[in-house]
Design a protein around this motif. Sequence first.
Motif, PDB file in Angstrom:
ATOM      1  N   ARG A 168       0.838  -1.211   0.000  1.00 20.87           N
ATOM      2  CA  ARG A 168       0.000   0.000   0.000  1.00 20.87           C
ATOM      3  C   ARG A 168       0.866   1.250   0.000  1.00 20.87           C
ATOM      4  NH1 ARG A 168       0.093  -2.216   4.931  1.00 20.87           N
ATOM      5  NH2 ARG A 168       0.529  -0.900   6.756  1.00 20.87           N
ATOM      6  N   SER A 181     -14.859  -5.139   0.307  1.00 22.23           N
ATOM      7  CA  SER A 181     -14.790  -3.959  -0.564  1.00 22.23           C
ATOM      8  C   SER A 181     -15.842  -4.097  -1.657  1.00 22.23           C
ATOM      9  CB  SER A 181     -13.409  -3.812  -1.177  1.00 22.23           C
ATOM     10  OG  SER A 181     -13.122  -4.912  -1.985  1.00 22.23           O
ATOM     11  N   SER A 197      -5.441  -0.974  -9.238  1.00 27.17           N
ATOM     12  CA  SER A 197      -6.512  -0.072  -8.809  1.00 27.17           C
ATOM     13  C   SER A 197      -7.043  -0.387  -7.413  1.00 27.17           C
ATOM     14  CB  SER A 197      -7.666  -0.102  -9.813  1.00 27.17           C
ATOM     15  OG  SER A 197      -7.319   0.687 -10.929  1.00 27.17           O
ATOM     16  N   SER A 198      -6.970  -1.668  -7.027  1.00 23.81           N
ATOM     17  CA  SER A 198      -7.428  -2.013  -5.683  1.00 23.81           C
ATOM     18  C   SER A 198      -6.651  -3.230  -5.194  1.00 23.81           C
ATOM     19  CB  SER A 198      -8.927  -2.325  -5.680  1.00 23.81           C
ATOM     20  OG  SER A 198      -9.128  -3.609  -6.247  1.00 23.81           O
ATOM     21  N   ASN A 243      -9.321   8.252  -5.238  1.00 24.01           N
ATOM     22  CA  ASN A 243      -9.995   6.966  -5.432  1.00 24.01           C
ATOM     23  C   ASN A 243      -9.064   5.805  -5.061  1.00 24.01           C
ATOM     24  OD1 ASN A 243     -10.091   4.548  -7.429  1.00 24.01           O
ATOM     25  ND2 ASN A 243     -12.207   5.217  -7.273  1.00 24.01           N
ATOM     26  N   LEU A 244      -7.820   5.859  -5.537  1.00 18.11           N
ATOM     27  CA  LEU A 244      -6.848   4.790  -5.255  1.00 18.11           C
ATOM     28  C   LEU A 244      -6.623   4.629  -3.749  1.00 18.11           C
ATOM     29  CD1 LEU A 244      -4.157   5.451  -7.973  1.00 18.11           C
ATOM     30  CD2 LEU A 244      -5.084   3.207  -7.444  1.00 18.11           C
ATOM     31  N   ARG A 288     -16.669   5.136  -1.587  1.00 18.62           N
ATOM     32  CA  ARG A 288     -16.887   4.643  -2.959  1.00 18.62           C
ATOM     33  C   ARG A 288     -16.919   5.774  -3.968  1.00 18.62           C
ATOM     34  NH1 ARG A 288     -21.925   1.154  -3.817  1.00 18.62           N
ATOM     35  NH2 ARG A 288     -20.897   0.434  -5.708  1.00 18.62           N
ATOM     36  N   LYS A 341      -9.233   2.993  -1.637  1.00 11.17           N
ATOM     37  CA  LYS A 341      -9.272   1.518  -1.733  1.00 11.17           C
ATOM     38  C   LYS A 341      -8.089   0.877  -0.993  1.00 11.17           C
ATOM     39  CE  LYS A 341     -12.166   1.132  -5.624  1.00 11.17           C
ATOM     40  NZ  LYS A 341     -12.862   2.388  -5.293  1.00 11.17           N
ATOM     41  N   TRP A 342      -6.930   1.562  -1.001  1.00 11.96           N
ATOM     42  CA  TRP A 342      -5.695   0.934  -0.543  1.00 11.96           C
ATOM     43  C   TRP A 342      -5.337   1.216   0.918  1.00 11.96           C
ATOM     44  CZ3 TRP A 342      -2.280  -2.606  -2.270  1.00 11.96           C
ATOM     45  CH2 TRP A 342      -2.384  -3.017  -3.611  1.00 11.96           C
ATOM     46  N   GLY A 349     -11.523   2.628 -12.184  1.00 16.65           N
ATOM     47  CA  GLY A 349     -10.365   2.399 -11.326  1.00 16.65           C
ATOM     48  C   GLY A 349      -9.303   3.484 -11.505  1.00 16.65           C
TER      49      GLY A 349
END
Length: 429
Positions: free
Chosen positions: A19, A222, A200-201, A134-135, A367, A138-139, A84
Amino acid sequence: MVDATAKEASPWWEQFPKRWVIVLLCFAAFLLCNMDRVNMSIAILPMSQEFGWNSATVGLIQSSFFWGYLLTQILGGIWADKIGGKLVLGFGVVWWSVATILTPLAARIGLPVLLIMRAFMGIGEGVAMPAMNNLLSKWIPVSERSRSLALVYSGMYLGSVIGLAFSPVLIHKFGWPSVFYSFGSLGSIWFALWLRKAYSSPKEDPELSENEKEFILGGSISKEPVTVIPWKLILSKAPVWALIISHFCHNWGTFILLTWMPTYYNQVLKFNLTESGLFCVLPWFTMAAFANLGGWIADTLVSRGLSITVVRKIMQSIGFLGPAFFLTQLSHVKTPAMAVLCMACSQGSDAFSQSGLYSNHQDIGPRYAGVLLGLSNTAGVLAGVFGTAATGYILQRGSWDDVFKVAVVLYIIGTLVWNFFSTGEKILD
């Protein structure tokens, strides 16, 4: 036991958390983003001599970047939330790097082409912030959110430092086009690493260890990528509007300081241009240092059990009231050194916003982190455009004190709106 020995045997860079590889790559992207953006503010001096541009034309060239930048804030957020962040950020860096390399050619063809090329560059850079948001949503688990964002944003500040420091040297030695060629081509190195290392995730990354995957997802499943963006729902929430209004108030002050500071140093404090350049780098350094300090404090408070809402409100209040206080002091200071100190303190406290409003998009709607950032940053960019223009207008009729007063009033409005309406809870699922 086999697993433990294998872990010790593997080199340290393979044990480095995935990450944080993503965070460092985002940091590098933002470093390039601002290097490619500020180089124009230095290169414009020899360029305007060569092409005979007046100050109105220079203003037009500087602002043309924002036409593209505004276009892709919300679009970049929608794309990132749907397809993504990896694709969108990768596209952005390649696009703006190519536009940077083509800038000298565009300038030689003519002014309209140059304006279009600068707007094109803005299109590429406009998707960077929403895609990165966004990245990281998720991470990065919430316990590391402020730290990771602060590090990525400090990439922007350091990019400005590097850009402002190296551009004059390159121009002096190799002529102004060299700045665009050298900075632009760095994008290709970044892109090669990005293709190999980024996903992307966490679910898409085959090299991710089970331990880390568990830590990131923290037991939460997720969700699938977004297909439809619920605009009505998003725009009906008070905390979303708190974000948008606060972002506007914040950027008004920040952009004025960064755009007009050399002029202020030159006119009011009577520094020559080298000194102005040197002192203009100082606030970027303070912002980078304080952003990371603020991120560390915020994450520590969250992990100690303070509610996310309270932490965001504390951090953002420092980010608003700190600059407001130091700007009101500017009219009372007697020496240039004190004025520079006031500016640096103002920018330093401003950087606490990275753990306030800039971390909040991921709190309230992970999200839709891309879209939310696109929305609020559109307001932020508009504040930059209007604020920079309004400052020129105020200075023709009034004084620097009036410029600072407007910023202070907006900082106070921002503080009130933020403390009454913002939240750290998830309100959009």
